[in-house]
Design a protein around this motif. Structure first.
Motif, PDB file in Angstrom:
ATOM      1  N   GLU A  18      47.030  10.812  36.142  1.00  0.00           N
ATOM      2  CA  GLU A  18      46.260  11.314  37.280  1.00  0.00           C
ATOM      3  C   GLU A  18      47.134  11.596  38.499  1.00  0.00           C
ATOM      4  N   TYR A  19      48.280  10.921  38.637  1.00  0.00           N
ATOM      5  CA  TYR A  19      49.119  11.071  39.828  1.00  0.00           C
ATOM      6  C   TYR A  19      49.565  12.504  40.092  1.00  0.00           C
ATOM      7  N   GLY A  21      48.166  15.144  39.143  1.00  0.00           N
ATOM      8  CA  GLY A  21      47.032  16.027  38.910  1.00  0.00           C
ATOM      9  C   GLY A  21      46.735  17.027  39.998  1.00  0.00           C
TER      10      GLY A  21
END
Length: 144
Positions: A18-19, A21
């Motif tokens: 997710e970082y 993203g």
């Protein structure tokens, strides 16, 4: 033919995926497998199998311990197999390791020190062991 997007990021840890993203130019892939509760990482035969089909430019691989003799170590056999598969899939291999893990062994060895291109650690690392690691092959950078 669709226009090629930017670099691909492959993660075996869904929360870590997710970082990056928010960057539209990245393609983000997560690996299949059983998620290990302690590390939130996919670490089983499915994970290793998928990794064996990939060629990546750079792998950043964490360790629980690193010594000149026993190399890179971790606490769990499935995690060790996945980390080994990551290492083998990569053209360049970086190991960021805090000084407290330099000179320490953990349960499962998954790579020799000379299979790594770069080790990054902090200034509190044991200088004698750091010298031995560097003599084994990888570049070693002391971050301040």
């Amino acid at each position: 033919m669709p226009e090629e997007r930017g670099p691909a990021v492959v993660a075996n840890n869904p929360p870590a995926a997710e970082y990056p993203g928010g960057h539209d130019n990245l393609r983000i892939f997560t690996l299949p497998g059983t998620i290990r509760g302690l590390t939130s990482a996919a670490v089983d035969a499915w994970t290793s199998q998928r990794l064996s089909t990939l060629t990546v430019d750079l792998a950043i691989i964490g360790v629980n311990g690193m010594t000149p003799t026993h190399g890179l170590t971790t606490t769990n056999p499935e995690e060790a197999a996945t980390k080994r598969a990551m290492l083998l899939s990569a053209r360049r291999r970086i190991v960021p390791v805090i000084s407290g893990r330099i000179g320490r062994n953990s349960f499962c060895s998954f790579a020799a020190v000379n299979e790594v291109d770069l080790v990054i650690t902090d200034a509190a690392a044991n200088t004698e062991i750091v010298s031995e690691l560097a003599a084994a092959g990888p570049d070693v950078v002391i971050a301040e």
